[in-house]
Design a protein around this motif. Structure first.
Motif, PDB file in Angstrom:
ATOM      1  N   ARG A 108       0.843  -1.203   0.000  1.00 36.37           N
ATOM      2  CA  ARG A 108       0.000   0.000   0.000  1.00 36.37           C
ATOM      3  C   ARG A 108       0.878   1.253   0.000  1.00 36.37           C
ATOM      4  N   ASN A 112       1.105   4.182  -2.706  1.00 31.26           N
ATOM      5  CA  ASN A 112       0.925   5.578  -2.297  1.00 31.26           C
ATOM      6  C   ASN A 112       2.001   6.486  -2.902  1.00 31.26           C
ATOM      7  N   SER A 116       1.872   9.206  -5.908  1.00 32.03           N
ATOM      8  CA  SER A 116       2.366  10.568  -5.615  1.00 32.03           C
ATOM      9  C   SER A 116       3.325  11.033  -6.708  1.00 32.03           C
ATOM     10  N   THR A 247       0.751   7.849   4.154  1.00 30.67           N
ATOM     11  CA  THR A 247       0.155   8.397   2.933  1.00 30.67           C
ATOM     12  C   THR A 247       0.738   9.787   2.690  1.00 30.67           C
ATOM     13  N   GLN A 261      -5.254  11.542  -1.767  1.00 27.99           N
ATOM     14  CA  GLN A 261      -5.417  10.240  -2.434  1.00 27.99           C
ATOM     15  C   GLN A 261      -6.594   9.524  -1.770  1.00 27.99           C
ATOM     16  N   LEU A 264      -6.788   5.996  -0.072  1.00 28.49           N
ATOM     17  CA  LEU A 264      -5.844   5.654   0.991  1.00 28.49           C
ATOM     18  C   LEU A 264      -6.128   6.308   2.331  1.00 28.49           C
ATOM     19  N   ILE A 265      -6.870   7.391   2.310  1.00 32.87           N
ATOM     20  CA  ILE A 265      -6.995   8.146   3.552  1.00 32.87           C
ATOM     21  C   ILE A 265      -8.234   9.043   3.520  1.00 32.87           C
ATOM     22  N   SER A 289      -6.941   6.343   8.319  1.00 36.00           N
ATOM     23  CA  SER A 289      -6.240   5.606   7.263  1.00 36.00           C
ATOM     24  C   SER A 289      -7.147   4.515   6.699  1.00 36.00           C
TER      25      SER A 289
END
Ligand SMILES: [Zn+2]
Length: 433
Positions: A108, A112, A116, A247, A261, A264-265, A289
């Motif tokens: 994960r 992430n 990015s 993240t 994102q 992810l969060i 999270s």
């Protein structure tokens, strides 16, 4: 796990439905596996099925760094035999906080950072030079490395510091992108000027800037950002992350804040009473999270103050964007009647031509208010230089902080103590936290 960097381009309704679904999964997961959250829900008679959407999160209690520090092991949702990586972050009470990751968490994390870098216009043809540590339990270094691998780009792990080695490696391996702390990039530029290195003829086109602000809250470049781009024709991308979040919020080419994102969060910005603030108003970044297996966090208060912007970005992403960190709650200085955040003080010091290096120390005086002591390496050791520095600070701060001048070698020791993974700019010696 099916993640895609494309998810940020979906419309807001689709994104929000996806987040609500993932939130439900997350709540059921921690209610089953997390000793800390199980206890919290039981003690507060919380029925998690009442939480149907992100908007309902206000009904749940927040998690503080102290909770995580005092009951660190109770946040663990898996057996120790499933943990692969132990990372750490500094705690507020002395000892560090451990954030453990499973194999899925590492994947994960790689996704992430991959996503990015995609956001920051990176391509498989890029070569990244990492100017940061990959050990000392530092999550970020590992995240950049695995994200670049996932992207299929090249990676050169030079590590932090040593400008001569950085330039030698740039000349030899021709990276397109550097990942570095912005104040270190300024040092690289100074070194190049002293050694006749033609920086604008190198292969470097971009810098991913970590750990320090390069922009003001209106997204214009701040002093540090201008110090870099004024000499070096490269494009800067800021990124904001923390170990607990697992993240990152990274800028796209528009440079209008770090993109959220959504897979992810979940992010909330809250006021001092833990109530949401509107877009464009500073609030504390509070995260939940998603998809984390070992140590998921629910409504975790990061202590970072940011603003959020929710209008769609010109890059096509409809996700929320975060401003540079305005301040950290713990680094707020109550300075003789005014309140000052550390980044504002750094911006001031970065803007002083007479100051080469600095560290700000805050301590409590006899009456319990804050005093600021600035350790400075001046450009010249003259009375005139000292006068200029004091007059500038007096004018900008309206009060005079204490000043202690240092030699570059002493400053080096202060900024890079053996225990630290990042250069130290702020020392907090206040009593009573
Ligand atoms: Zn964008």
């Amino acid at each position: 796990m099916i993640y895609s960097p494309q998810s940020a381009f979906q419309d807001k309704i689709t994104i929000s439905a996806m987040q609500n679904k993932k939130l439900g999964e997350m709540l059921r997961y921690i209610n089953t596996h997390s000793p800390h959250y199980k206890r919290l829900f039981q003690n507060n008679n919380i029925d998690i099925s009442a939480i149907q959407s992100v908007k309902d999160l206000v009904l749940l209690p927040v998690t503080n760094k102290e909770d995580l520090q005092q009951n660190n092991d109770d946040f663990l949702c898996v057996g120790k035999n499933r943990i692969i990586e132990y990372t750490s972050t500094s705690g507020t009470l002395g000892s560090p906080v451990t954030i453990a990751l499973t194999e899925n968490d590492l994947q994960r994390l790689a996704y992430n950072e991959y996503s990015s870098f995609v956001c920051a216009d990176s391509k498989p043809d890029d070569i990244f030079q990492l100017m940061l540590t990959l050990d000392r339990q530092f999550m970020a270094g590992m995240a950049y490395y695995s994200g670049i691998r996932k992207l299929g780009a090249g990676v050169v792990r030079v590590g932090p510091g040593v400008p001569s080695l950085q330039w030698e490696t740039i000349a030899r391996l021709k990276p397109t992108t550097i990942v570095a702390v912005p104040s270190f990039i300024v040092k690289l530029i100074q070194f190049a000027a002293e050694h006749n290195i033609a920086i604008n003829k190198t292969s470097v086109q971009k810098a991913i800037c970590i750990g320090e602000n390069i922009r003001n809250t209106d997204f214009s470049l701040n002093v540090l950002g201008k110090k870099i781009t004024g000499h070096w024709n490269i494009k800067l991308y800021s990124t904001y992350a923390s170990t607990e979040m697992q993240t990152a919020f990274t800028e796209c080419g528009e440079g209008k804040g770090g993109h959220h994102q959504p897979e992810l969060i979940i992010i909330e910005l809250l006021d001092e009473n833990n109530q949401p603030v509107p877009a464009g108003v500073p609030g504390e970044v509070v995260i939940t999270s998603l998809g984390v297996e070992a140590m998921p966090l629910l409504r975790y208060k990061t202590g970072d103050i940011c603003m959020a912007f929710d209008e769609p970005c010109k890059c096509g992403r409809s996700t929320l964007r975060l401003s540079p960190v305005i301040g950290r709650k713990k680094q707020m200085i109550k300075f003789k009647g005014t309140t000052l955040f550390a980044p504002a003080l750094f911006e001031l010091l970065n803007g002083m031509a007479e100051v080469r290096e600095y560290v700000a120390e805050v301590y409590s005086n006899e009456i319990g208010t804050d005093e600021v002591l600035l350790y400075l390496v001046p450009v010249r050791n003259t009375e005139e230089c000292d006068h200029q520095i004091r007059a500038y600070l007096q004018a900008k701060l309206r009060v005079s902080p204490h000043i202690k001048y240092m030699l570059p070698e002493e400053m080096q020791k202060l900024q890079f103590p053996e225990t630290s993974r990042k250069p130290v700019k702020f020392i907090d010696k206040r009593t009573g936290g």
